[in-house]
Design an enzyme around this catalytic site. Sequence first.
Site, mmCIF file in Angstrom:
data_model
loop_
_atom_site.group_PDB
_atom_site.id
_atom_site.type_symbol
_atom_site.label_atom_id
_atom_site.label_comp_id
_atom_site.label_asym_id
_atom_site.label_seq_id
_atom_site.Cartn_x
_atom_site.Cartn_y
_atom_site.Cartn_z
ATOM 1 N N GLN A 167 -60.835 -3.701 -19.175
ATOM 2 C CA GLN A 167 -61.811 -4.674 -19.829
ATOM 3 C C GLN A 167 -62.328 -4.198 -21.183
ATOM 4 O OE1 GLN A 167 -62.676 -7.495 -18.348
ATOM 5 N NE2 GLN A 167 -63.804 -8.005 -20.343
ATOM 6 N N ALA A 188 -66.022 -10.681 -21.726
ATOM 7 C CA ALA A 188 -67.104 -9.931 -21.211
ATOM 8 C C ALA A 188 -67.133 -8.607 -21.596
ATOM 9 C CB ALA A 188 -66.987 -9.737 -19.607
ATOM 10 N N SER A 193 -67.714 -7.514 -16.534
ATOM 11 C CA SER A 193 -67.104 -8.510 -15.729
ATOM 12 C C SER A 193 -67.146 -8.212 -14.369
ATOM 13 C CB SER A 193 -65.624 -8.096 -16.098
ATOM 14 O OG SER A 193 -64.671 -8.904 -15.565
ATOM 15 N N HIS A 195 -64.830 -9.047 -12.090
ATOM 16 C CA HIS A 195 -63.473 -8.600 -11.946
ATOM 17 C C HIS A 195 -63.445 -6.891 -11.647
ATOM 18 C CE1 HIS A 195 -61.363 -12.164 -11.934
ATOM 19 N NE2 HIS A 195 -62.278 -12.530 -12.810
ATOM 20 N N ASP A 202 -59.710 -14.718 -9.229
ATOM 21 C CA ASP A 202 -59.260 -16.127 -9.763
ATOM 22 C C ASP A 202 -58.033 -16.745 -8.916
ATOM 23 O OD1 ASP A 202 -61.191 -15.665 -11.757
ATOM 24 O OD2 ASP A 202 -60.010 -15.043 -13.234
ATOM 25 N N GLU A 251 -66.688 -22.272 -13.327
ATOM 26 C CA GLU A 251 -65.467 -21.975 -13.033
ATOM 27 C C GLU A 251 -64.967 -21.953 -11.742
ATOM 28 O OE1 GLU A 251 -65.052 -17.777 -14.210
ATOM 29 O OE2 GLU A 251 -65.379 -18.222 -16.233
ATOM 30 N N TRP A 253 -62.525 -21.534 -10.015
ATOM 31 C CA TRP A 253 -61.551 -20.751 -9.793
ATOM 32 C C TRP A 253 -61.920 -19.195 -9.359
ATOM 33 C CZ3 TRP A 253 -62.227 -22.839 -14.559
ATOM 34 C CH2 TRP A 253 -62.314 -22.047 -15.615
ATOM 35 N N HIS A 254 -63.060 -19.110 -9.959
ATOM 36 C CA HIS A 254 -63.732 -17.655 -9.631
ATOM 37 C C HIS A 254 -64.519 -17.337 -8.426
ATOM 38 C CE1 HIS A 254 -65.094 -13.812 -11.377
ATOM 39 N NE2 HIS A 254 -66.092 -13.921 -10.392
HETATM 40 ZN ZN ZN Z 1 -62.802 -14.527 -12.756
#
Ligand code: ZN
Length: 284
Positions: A167, A188, A193, A195, A202, A251, A253-254
């Site tokens: 990141q 981010a 983040s 993630h 995602d 979002e 998808w997240h």
């Molecule tokens: Zn994401």
Amino acid sequence: MKIKMNVSIAILLALTIVAGCGGKNEGASTIAPNPTASASVTTSPTASPSAGTTPTTSPTATATTKPSSNPVTSPAASPTPTKNGAVQVIAKPESITVLVNKTNSLPSSYEPTDLVYPNIAFTFSEKIDKRKMRQVAATAIEKLFAGAQKDGVPLAGVSAYRSYATQKALFDSYVKKDGEEKAKTYSAVPGTSEHETGLAIDVTGSNGKCAASDCFGGTKEAIWLEKHASEYGFIIRYPQGKAAITGYQYEPWHLRYVGSDIAKEIQAKKVTMEEYYNTVPVSK
Ligand SMILES: [Zn+2]
């Protein structure tokens, strides 16, 4: 005072809404050398004392307390959202229910210790970091994908784990290209983040169409996820209409793993994780 502070946070978040986790974040694969001290995840210091260097507690499974007495004052006076000085370093980054957002940053040294490769389809074939998730989330996402498949909605993973170093490399490259202020509008800051927790992924339809893009909203996959993700312990972390609270646009998808009890509660109450932990003002 409390109300004033909460409003302040809301304003800050509203000012810092950026494009989400996918999209432009997907490109980089290089690893940054030398992630620096945690102070690097903080934003430019302001009049707030010891901005960003004060480790504070963060919500855990049982936390329902207000944010600490972190001196978040008069954000209206802040010329830009990057000058809020309100980033806290999370004390228990390994918690399954850890709250990570623009004001709660993972320590730069944090690396999950139980990352594995979930046995699910991805939109790419390489066996690389972004397939990884923490064990508990990996097991859960396998079940979620199986459930979706059974309902005739096959899914594919797009991007899961991303290290702090990755990141940082990504963010630094954007800073180099566009400058820090602009970079923050679409990427981010390292440490912030989700993630990086290994608990987020995602996803998209198995055809890979609309991966981490706005057009994923309203697809049969997105609708299935809205309805069923919580059964498997996941939440749609950035729901529609909550950008002022989460700091992210919708979002669909997240997905974020939090465990099924909390996921079901969050879904039933139609709240965000921030609201669940009462860290931002909630219209009751
Ligand atoms: Zn994401």
